[in-house]
Design a protein around this motif. Structure first.
Motif, PDB file in Angstrom:
ATOM      1  N   PRO A   1      11.105  47.865 -15.287  1.00 23.46           N
ATOM      2  CA  PRO A   1      10.956  46.489 -15.778  1.00 23.46           C
ATOM      3  C   PRO A   1      11.525  46.255 -17.176  1.00 23.46           C
ATOM      4  CG  PRO A   1       8.978  47.170 -14.625  1.00 23.46           C
ATOM      5  CD  PRO A   1       9.852  48.390 -14.715  1.00 23.46           C
ATOM      6  N   PRO A   2      11.331  47.163 -18.170  1.00 21.60           N
ATOM      7  CA  PRO A   2      11.909  46.906 -19.497  1.00 21.60           C
ATOM      8  C   PRO A   2      13.431  46.794 -19.455  1.00 21.60           C
ATOM      9  CG  PRO A   2      10.255  48.639 -19.629  1.00 21.60           C
ATOM     10  CD  PRO A   2      10.510  48.392 -18.178  1.00 21.60           C
ATOM     11  N   GLU A   3      14.071  47.668 -18.667  1.00 28.10           N
ATOM     12  CA  GLU A   3      15.532  47.631 -18.589  1.00 28.10           C
ATOM     13  C   GLU A   3      16.020  46.350 -17.921  1.00 28.10           C
ATOM     14  OE1 GLU A   3      14.344  51.600 -19.534  1.00 28.10           O
ATOM     15  OE2 GLU A   3      13.717  50.346 -17.835  1.00 28.10           O
ATOM     16  N   TYR A   4      15.288  45.906 -16.898  1.00 26.74           N
ATOM     17  CA  TYR A   4      15.697  44.661 -16.235  1.00 26.74           C
ATOM     18  C   TYR A   4      15.531  43.464 -17.155  1.00 26.74           C
ATOM     19  CZ  TYR A   4      16.348  46.966 -11.802  1.00 26.74           C
ATOM     20  OH  TYR A   4      16.834  47.774 -10.812  1.00 26.74           O
ATOM     21  N   PHE A   5      14.452  43.447 -17.929  1.00 22.66           N
ATOM     22  CA  PHE A   5      14.272  42.346 -18.878  1.00 22.66           C
ATOM     23  C   PHE A   5      15.415  42.320 -19.887  1.00 22.66           C
ATOM     24  CE2 PHE A   5      12.871  40.817 -23.033  1.00 22.66           C
ATOM     25  CZ  PHE A   5      12.455  39.537 -22.706  1.00 22.66           C
ATOM     26  N   SER A   6      15.767  43.476 -20.419  1.00 21.94           N
ATOM     27  CA  SER A   6      16.840  43.550 -21.415  1.00 21.94           C
ATOM     28  C   SER A   6      18.185  43.177 -20.805  1.00 21.94           C
ATOM     29  CB  SER A   6      16.899  44.961 -22.006  1.00 21.94           C
ATOM     30  OG  SER A   6      15.685  45.293 -22.637  1.00 21.94           O
ATOM     31  N   LEU A   7      18.412  43.596 -19.556  1.00 20.23           N
ATOM     32  CA  LEU A   7      19.659  43.240 -18.878  1.00 20.23           C
ATOM     33  C   LEU A   7      19.764  41.732 -18.704  1.00 20.23           C
ATOM     34  CD1 LEU A   7      22.227  43.979 -17.263  1.00 20.23           C
ATOM     35  CD2 LEU A   7      20.776  44.121 -15.228  1.00 20.23           C
TER      36      LEU A   7
ATOM     37  N   VAL B   1       0.848  35.333 -11.070  1.00 25.35           N
ATOM     38  CA  VAL B   1      -0.158  36.273 -11.569  1.00 25.35           C
ATOM     39  C   VAL B   1      -1.544  35.638 -11.592  1.00 25.35           C
ATOM     40  CG1 VAL B   1      -0.904  37.670 -13.541  1.00 25.35           C
ATOM     41  CG2 VAL B   1       1.524  37.555 -12.918  1.00 25.35           C
ATOM     42  N   SER B   2      -1.654  34.451 -12.217  1.00 21.83           N
ATOM     43  CA  SER B   2      -2.962  33.808 -12.351  1.00 21.83           C
ATOM     44  C   SER B   2      -3.283  32.878 -11.188  1.00 21.83           C
ATOM     45  CB  SER B   2      -3.017  33.019 -13.663  1.00 21.83           C
ATOM     46  OG  SER B   2      -2.079  31.945 -13.638  1.00 21.83           O
TER      47      SER B   2
ATOM     48  N   MET C   1      13.019  37.258 -15.433  1.00 22.24           N
ATOM     49  CA  MET C   1      12.708  37.738 -16.782  1.00 22.24           C
ATOM     50  C   MET C   1      11.206  37.749 -17.029  1.00 22.24           C
ATOM     51  SD  MET C   1      15.556  36.112 -19.325  1.00 22.24           S
ATOM     52  CE  MET C   1      14.862  37.013 -20.704  1.00 22.24           C
ATOM     53  N   GLU C   2      10.532  36.693 -16.609  1.00 21.12           N
ATOM     54  CA  GLU C   2       9.088  36.608 -16.807  1.00 21.12           C
ATOM     55  C   GLU C   2       8.380  37.741 -16.062  1.00 21.12           C
ATOM     56  OE1 GLU C   2       5.377  33.462 -16.238  1.00 21.12           O
ATOM     57  OE2 GLU C   2       7.315  33.068 -15.299  1.00 21.12           O
ATOM     58  N   GLN C   3       8.780  37.987 -14.836  1.00 24.37           N
ATOM     59  CA  GLN C   3       8.157  39.044 -14.051  1.00 24.37           C
ATOM     60  C   GLN C   3       8.390  40.417 -14.695  1.00 24.37           C
ATOM     61  OE1 GLN C   3       9.661  39.342 -10.068  1.00 24.37           O
ATOM     62  NE2 GLN C   3       8.270  40.951  -9.466  1.00 24.37           N
ATOM     63  N   SER C   4       9.631  40.672 -15.129  1.00 27.89           N
ATOM     64  CA  SER C   4       9.949  41.964 -15.742  1.00 27.89           C
ATOM     65  C   SER C   4       9.201  42.158 -17.055  1.00 27.89           C
ATOM     66  CB  SER C   4      11.459  42.075 -15.981  1.00 27.89           C
ATOM     67  OG  SER C   4      12.167  42.031 -14.773  1.00 27.89           O
ATOM     68  N   LEU C   5       9.093  41.091 -17.869  1.00 32.72           N
ATOM     69  CA  LEU C   5       8.388  41.206 -19.150  1.00 32.72           C
ATOM     70  C   LEU C   5       6.905  41.474 -18.927  1.00 32.72           C
ATOM     71  CD1 LEU C   5       8.442  41.032 -22.216  1.00 32.72           C
ATOM     72  CD2 LEU C   5       8.133  38.553 -22.027  1.00 32.72           C
ATOM     73  N   ARG C   6       6.312  40.793 -17.964  1.00 27.36           N
ATOM     74  CA  ARG C   6       4.892  41.009 -17.684  1.00 27.36           C
ATOM     75  C   ARG C   6       4.640  42.436 -17.189  1.00 27.36           C
ATOM     76  NH1 ARG C   6       2.394  35.640 -14.729  1.00 27.36           N
ATOM     77  NH2 ARG C   6       2.018  34.459 -16.624  1.00 27.36           N
ATOM     78  N   GLN C   7       5.495  42.913 -16.319  1.00 25.41           N
ATOM     79  CA  GLN C   7       5.348  44.281 -15.826  1.00 25.41           C
ATOM     80  C   GLN C   7       5.518  45.285 -16.965  1.00 25.41           C
ATOM     81  OE1 GLN C   7       8.342  44.278 -12.772  1.00 25.41           O
ATOM     82  NE2 GLN C   7       6.920  43.673 -11.154  1.00 25.41           N
ATOM     83  N   SER C   8       6.442  45.005 -17.882  1.00 24.47           N
ATOM     84  CA  SER C   8       6.661  45.892 -19.030  1.00 24.47           C
ATOM     85  C   SER C   8       5.423  45.943 -19.919  1.00 24.47           C
ATOM     86  CB  SER C   8       7.869  45.415 -19.842  1.00 24.47           C
ATOM     87  OG  SER C   8       9.036  45.390 -19.061  1.00 24.47           O
TER      88      SER C   8
ATOM     89  N   GLY D   1       0.309  46.056 -23.361  1.00 25.80           N
ATOM     90  CA  GLY D   1       0.529  44.886 -24.207  1.00 25.80           C
ATOM     91  C   GLY D   1       1.447  45.114 -25.385  1.00 25.80           C
ATOM     92  N   SER D   2       2.088  46.267 -25.495  1.00 22.91           N
ATOM     93  CA  SER D   2       2.967  46.549 -26.635  1.00 22.91           C
ATOM     94  C   SER D   2       4.420  46.215 -26.288  1.00 22.91           C
ATOM     95  CB  SER D   2       2.857  48.022 -27.025  1.00 22.91           C
ATOM     96  OG  SER D   2       3.812  48.340 -28.019  1.00 22.91           O
TER      97      SER D   2
END
Length: 501
Positions: free
Chosen positions: A144-150, A187-188, A447-454, A460-461
């Motif tokens: 997920p972090p790599e996908y968000f950055s991509l 998510v919610s 992006m939202e999904q990848s950031l939340r998973q990260s 939360g960091s």
């Protein structure tokens, strides 16, 4: 020797009369679906699944894969001729392809799109044959972090689509991101920005925005100019095939787009849309004719069209070797294979070599079929713009409305289409680019999904985005992509002042 043996097996399967027929039907249907705004490869493949129950698994996958990469070919046709993207990966083609059509170079644009698609499709198939396992292993390193950055890097590519004002480009990009947040939060489970309208619970599909802003916006703009006596009739003139100079200018963009598109396509979730946007921005940065982009630069057609076709081949790598779909369409293909009792994954090439290598061989054949279908018909397609505007404009409206209603089946979305068409008119009038908004709309949910998973992974960091090497490199590239034009502009001004003194 193993590769030659496996390809020999594949071609012996693909060259059977039955599979040649299914390959031709697939690419033909795909081309037609790509021309129709709003249908696209995902819907086309999904609609065909019930029709494949009575045929063999290898014939079924050859048919549906043909629809997939055939739609990538067809999506460029209406983008160039009518400023109406057939699907999201063709949005970038409108920027220069339609301008070429208005200049009487529609045939050249269509021919370059066909040639670039053929080269990229063949290249991606060769790469799929040679390096699928190794590239799939590399894609496994992406979390997920790599996908968000991509995807953040993909958004930063908006600097290449900024037109006259980077601030206006980022404003429309933010608008696209906001639109992407409309609907139910997965998510919610709560609704966001629906304002009590149940029709907005599922969000707003990108094709509504794309067709509204690009197609209807162009129609409204043309109607206003006709009333004011400023609009010029678009006529087909000159050669219907590209000149030697245009072919020379397109060669490197096609090569770069093929490589970039395949590498992006291998990454699950990245897809042809990101590949086409990144390719366009890359070509604009490398070009010595930056001022021509957005005004009919043939590189702006050659690069993105090659990239989105190469990405379609690349997205098959993780599906076949890992059982991980690389795009929405390959997710449908994955389900179709499982319905036929075939499980994609590391053992596919051992347990079902006829399916794996039959599909790969059919892609070589299918790309040749598409070139034979599209290149000679470039002039015929280009004749569409010779239709008088009194007939052409209503035709665009009808095609757009049928496409949207066919996908959603909801009257409310037709009102949204009109609303985005009006917005598209004013965006044209005040020089706000539409492509960044589409990019934000497509990438926003991912992006939202990848950031939340990260953040879940890191408790939360946000540091997880900077401590993973691949993610850090992608973030640094994103920063360079944004800052480089600003730095160069500042240096340019400094040089001018020094010269004046």
């Amino acid at each position: 020797m193993d590769l030659l043996h496996n390809l020999g097996l594949g071609f012996s399967i693909a060259f059977s009369l039955e599979n040649l027929f299914f390959a031709f039907v697939g690419v033909l249907i795909g081309t037609l679906l790509g021309v129709l705004p709003g249908i696209g490869p995902v819907s086309g493949v999904a609609l065909l699944i019930p029709l494949t129950y009575g045929i063999s698994p290898v014939s079924a996958i050859i048919l549906m894969a043909g629809v997939y990469y055939g739609a990538m070919y067809g999506g460029s046709t209406t983008s160039i001729l009518l400023n109406t993207p057939g699907e999201s990966a063709s949005v970038v083609t409108t920027l220069d392809g339609y301008q070429m059509a208005k200049q009487g170079r529609a045939g050249a644009a269509l021919a370059i799109a066909a040639i670039g698609s053929f080269v990229a499709g063949t290249f991606s198939t060769i790469m799929l044959s040679l390096t699928a396992p190794a590239l799939a292993n590399f894609a496994l390193q992406f979390g997920p972090p790599e996908y968000f950055s991509l995807m953040l890097l993909g958004l930063c590519a908006v600097t290449g689509l900024a037109g006259k004002s980077m601030s206006k480009a980022f404003l429309t990009l933010l608008l696209g991101l906001l639109i992407s947040m409309i609907g139910v939060d997965l998510v919610s489970g709560t609704e966001r920005f629906t304002f009590g309208f149940s029709n907005l619970s599922d969000g707003i599909h990108f094709i509504i925005v794309a067709v509204g802003v690009f197609a209807l916006g162009e129609v409204l703009s043309t109607i206003v100019e006709l009333k004011q006596g400023r609009a010029e009739r678009i006529k087909l003139k000159g050669k219907i095939l590209p000149s030697r100079g245009e072919l020379k200018r397109s060669a490197l963009p096609i090569a770069r787009g093929s490589l970039l598109g395949f590498l992006i396509g291998v990454l699950p979730g990245a897809g042809a849309t990101i590949a086409s946007f990144l390719s366009y921005n890359l070509e604009k940065k490398l070009s010595k004719r930056k001022h021509e982009f957005g005004k009919g630069a043939i590189e702006g057609v050659a690069g993105p069209e090659s990239a989105n076709n190469a990405a379609s081949g690349g997205s098959l790598v993780p599906m076949l070797t890992l059982g991980v779909p690389g795009s929405g369409t390959t997710a449908v293909l994955l389900g179709a294979l499982m319905i036929h009792g075939i499980t994609p994954g590391p053992l596919l090439f051992e347990k079902n070599p006829d399916v794996a290598w039959g599909l790969i061989a059919s892609m070589y054949i299918g790309n040749v079929m598409l070139l034979i279908l599209n290149l000679p018909l470039a002039g015929l397609f280009a004749k569409i713009i010779d239709i008088p505007q009194v007939y052409l404009l209503p035709l665009i409206i009808v095609i757009s409305s049928i496409g949207i209603y066919g996908v959603t089946g909801n009257d409310f979305h037709l009102y949204l289409l009109v609303g985005f068409g009006i917005a598209g008119y004013f965006m044209r009038k005040y020089d706000y680019p539409g492509a960044p908004m589409i990019l934000g709309l497509v990438l926003g949910p991912l992006m939202e999904q990848s950031l939340r998973q990260s953040l879940i992974m890191s408790n939360g960091s946000y540091a997880i985005l900077f401590t993973r090497p691949i993610s850090l490199v992608l973030l640094l590239l994103a920063c360079i992509w944004v800052l480089w034009p600003i730095v160069m502009r500042k240096l340019g001004k400094t040089v001018l002042v020094a010269d004046d003194e």
